[in-house]
Scaffold this motif. Structure first.
Motif, short mmCIF file in Angstrom:
data_model
loop_
_atom_site.label_atom_id
_atom_site.label_comp_id
_atom_site.label_asym_id
_atom_site.label_seq_id
_atom_site.Cartn_x
_atom_site.Cartn_y
_atom_site.Cartn_z
N LYS A 106 -6.95 -1.89 11.24
CA LYS A 106 -5.52 -2.02 11.55
C LYS A 106 -5.20 -3.42 12.08
O LYS A 106 -4.20 -4.04 11.70
CB LYS A 106 -5.09 -0.97 12.57
N ARG A 107 -6.05 -3.91 12.98
CA ARG A 107 -5.81 -5.24 13.56
C ARG A 107 -5.88 -6.33 12.49
O ARG A 107 -5.07 -7.26 12.48
CB ARG A 107 -6.82 -5.52 14.69
N GLN A 108 -6.85 -6.20 11.60
CA GLN A 108 -6.96 -7.19 10.54
C GLN A 108 -5.77 -7.13 9.59
O GLN A 108 -5.32 -8.17 9.08
CB GLN A 108 -8.27 -7.00 9.77
N MET A 109 -5.25 -5.95 9.34
CA MET A 109 -4.07 -5.81 8.49
C MET A 109 -2.88 -6.55 9.09
O MET A 109 -2.14 -7.25 8.39
CB MET A 109 -3.74 -4.34 8.27
N VAL A 110 -2.71 -6.43 10.41
CA VAL A 110 -1.62 -7.13 11.10
C VAL A 110 -1.80 -8.65 10.97
O VAL A 110 -0.85 -9.38 10.68
CB VAL A 110 -1.58 -6.73 12.60
N ILE A 111 -3.03 -9.12 11.16
CA ILE A 111 -3.29 -10.57 11.08
C ILE A 111 -3.00 -11.10 9.69
O ILE A 111 -2.35 -12.14 9.52
CB ILE A 111 -4.75 -10.86 11.49
N TRP A 123 -2.18 -10.89 0.44
CA TRP A 123 -1.63 -9.53 0.32
C TRP A 123 -2.69 -8.50 -0.03
O TRP A 123 -2.63 -7.36 0.41
CB TRP A 123 -0.53 -9.54 -0.75
N GLN A 124 -3.67 -8.89 -0.82
CA GLN A 124 -4.64 -7.91 -1.31
C GLN A 124 -5.49 -7.32 -0.19
O GLN A 124 -6.00 -6.21 -0.33
CB GLN A 124 -5.54 -8.54 -2.39
N MET A 125 -5.65 -8.03 0.91
CA MET A 125 -6.44 -7.48 2.02
C MET A 125 -5.75 -6.26 2.65
O MET A 125 -6.33 -5.18 2.67
CB MET A 125 -6.74 -8.55 3.05
N PRO A 126 -4.53 -6.39 3.18
CA PRO A 126 -3.90 -5.19 3.76
C PRO A 126 -3.66 -4.10 2.73
O PRO A 126 -3.72 -2.90 3.06
CB PRO A 126 -2.57 -5.71 4.33
N LEU A 150 -0.82 0.26 14.98
CA LEU A 150 -1.67 0.12 16.16
C LEU A 150 -1.41 1.24 17.17
O LEU A 150 -2.25 1.52 18.02
CB LEU A 150 -1.44 -1.24 16.82
N PHE A 151 -0.23 1.85 17.07
CA PHE A 151 0.15 2.90 18.02
C PHE A 151 0.32 4.26 17.33
O PHE A 151 0.71 5.23 17.96
CB PHE A 151 1.47 2.53 18.70
N ALA A 152 0.03 4.30 16.03
CA ALA A 152 0.24 5.54 15.27
C ALA A 152 -0.79 6.60 15.66
O ALA A 152 -1.99 6.31 15.78
CB ALA A 152 0.16 5.25 13.77
N LYS A 153 -0.31 7.82 15.85
CA LYS A 153 -1.21 8.94 16.15
C LYS A 153 -1.84 9.49 14.87
O LYS A 153 -2.98 9.95 14.88
CB LYS A 153 -0.44 10.03 16.89
N ASP A 154 -1.07 9.45 13.79
CA ASP A 154 -1.56 9.93 12.51
C ASP A 154 -1.83 8.73 11.60
O ASP A 154 -0.95 8.24 10.90
CB ASP A 154 -0.53 10.88 11.86
N THR A 155 -3.04 8.23 11.65
CA THR A 155 -3.40 7.02 10.91
C THR A 155 -3.26 7.23 9.41
O THR A 155 -2.82 6.32 8.68
CB THR A 155 -4.84 6.60 11.25
N ARG A 156 -3.62 8.39 8.92
CA ARG A 156 -3.55 8.66 7.48
C ARG A 156 -2.10 8.62 6.99
O ARG A 156 -1.80 8.02 5.95
CB ARG A 156 -4.17 10.03 7.18
N LYS A 157 -1.20 9.22 7.75
CA LYS A 157 0.21 9.22 7.37
C LYS A 157 0.77 7.80 7.39
O LYS A 157 1.54 7.40 6.51
CB LYS A 157 1.00 10.12 8.32
N TRP A 158 0.38 7.02 8.39
CA TRP A 158 0.82 5.63 8.47
C TRP A 158 0.26 4.83 7.29
O TRP A 158 0.96 4.01 6.70
CB TRP A 158 0.34 5.03 9.79
N ALA A 159 -0.99 5.06 6.93
CA ALA A 159 -1.62 4.36 5.81
C ALA A 159 -0.91 4.68 4.50
O ALA A 159 -0.80 3.82 3.62
CB ALA A 159 -3.10 4.72 5.71
N ASP A 160 -0.41 5.90 4.36
CA ASP A 160 0.36 6.27 3.17
C ASP A 160 1.61 5.41 3.05
O ASP A 160 1.96 4.93 1.96
CB ASP A 160 0.76 7.75 3.22
N LYS A 161 2.28 5.19 4.19
CA LYS A 161 3.49 4.35 4.20
C LYS A 161 3.13 2.89 3.88
O LYS A 161 3.83 2.23 3.13
CB LYS A 161 4.17 4.44 5.57
N MET A 162 2.03 2.43 4.47
CA MET A 162 1.60 1.06 4.21
C MET A 162 1.28 0.86 2.73
O MET A 162 1.61 -0.18 2.14
CB MET A 162 0.36 0.73 5.05
N PHE A 163 0.66 1.85 2.15
CA PHE A 163 0.32 1.76 0.73
C PHE A 163 1.57 1.70 -0.13
O PHE A 163 1.65 0.88 -1.06
CB PHE A 163 -0.55 2.95 0.32
#
Length: 313
Positions: free
Chosen positions: A234-239, A200-203, A277-290
């Motif tokens: 992003k790819r590594q997070m998915v893996i 979990w700590q990686m993503p 992987l398909f997000a146009k706004d990577t920063r906004k997506w990263a906020d959700k992931m966080f």
């Protein structure tokens, strides 16, 4: 010569009142120094490991309450000491990064010498308390401390993108410490819980690195998105999140409810990661992931505790 008489009404009583702002500043500095949210997040798996050891050995929590206090307080102090040393060593980085400029190592509110001694005292007293538990618990705590302070903070963080993998070991030992304080941690449950934290700590860390990309780049810290770019990150997070999927099925001894909760959480986490992987706004997506990742671990470990409560089911 006239003599001025000073009455009580002439005295500004606020001169003698405690400086509340100063007290607030000290508390804020200490919270920042010990990285309180991180400390709490690491204490929960220790508690869960101890609780589950009680559950699977069918012993009484009350009987082992003294050992529990020694384990929780001791391991928390060891972790606090490691976090303080991290702050002490990374003061130069923290002056560059916006989110860390308020730390006392940057502001100078606490001297660097004092901070170093706080780290030594917290670590030493923590290990002293753990010495009253078991040797195995001490070994796991020592592995966590050395990994975080020496191999992560002092050696790899500024040099290699694998710093995240190395640092993850220190978090993964927490349920092992809790369990080993009571019983040898060779049971499948603490081992799988440790694996969950490790993976979990990686993503989780990558999401932070994406959100704070500019700051890490300015500080010349070798985080994955800074060195190899957003798409690889992003790819590594998915893996890594996909690797979490099978782990709950090794924990059927915790009950079907836990396996279902953890699996649904993993699926939702993975779907969100794939959407990146398909997000146009990577920063906004990263906020959700966080936001998901910061709550993920708490849900997993609270669920593990709740499903093993005497009244559950």
């Amino acid at each position: 010569m006239s003599r001025q008489i000073v009455t009580s009404s002439d005295i500004n009583r606020t001169d003698f009142a405690p400086d509340k702002d100063n007290q607030t500043s000290i508390v804020t500095d200490l919270k920042s120094l010990f990285k309180l949210p991180v400390l709490i997040a690491n204490a929960v798996p220790v508690f869960a490991g101890f609780w589950l050891a009680i559950y699977f050995t069918e012993t009484s929590f009350a009987t082992h309450f003294n050992i529990f206090l020694l384990t929780l307080i001791g391991s928390t102090l060891v972790m606090a000491g490691a976090l303080v040393f991290n702050n002490w060593y990374e003061a130069d980085i923290d002056t560059v990064m916006e989110r860390t400029k308020g730390r006392p190592t940057v502001t100078g509110n606490i001297s660097m010498q004092t901070i170093r001694w706080i780290g030594i005292a917290a670590s030493g007293f923590g290990f002293l308390l753990l010495a009253f538990t078991t040797l195995e618990a001490i070994i796991y705590a020592l592995i966590g401390w050395v990994t975080y302070v020496v191999f992560y903070t002092m050696w790899s963080k500024r040099r290699y993108t694998l710093n995240t993998v190395i640092g993850s070991i220190s978090g993964a030992v927490t349920p092992l410490i809790g369990w080993a304080a009571l019983e040898p941690a060779s049971h499948i449950v603490p081992i799988v819980l440790a694996l969950i934290i490790f993976i979990w700590q990686m993503p989780h860390t990558f999401a932070i690195a994406i959100r704070k990309y500019d700051e890490y780049k300015a500080a010349n810290v070798a985080m994955l998105p800074v060195v190899h770019g957003m798409e690889m990150t992003k790819r590594q997070m998915v893996i890594y999140i996909a690797c979490l999927l099978p782990l709950p099925f090794y924990l059927f001894s915790l009950g079907t409810a836990f396996v279902v909760i953890a699996t649904l959480l993993n699926i939702g986490y993975l779907v969100l990661a794939i959407s990146g992987l398909f997000a146009k706004d990577t920063r906004k997506w990263a906020d959700k992931m966080f936001m998901v990742s910061v709550n993920y671990l708490m849900v997993i470990f609270v669920a593990a505790i709740v499903v093993t409560l005497p009244w559950f089911g």
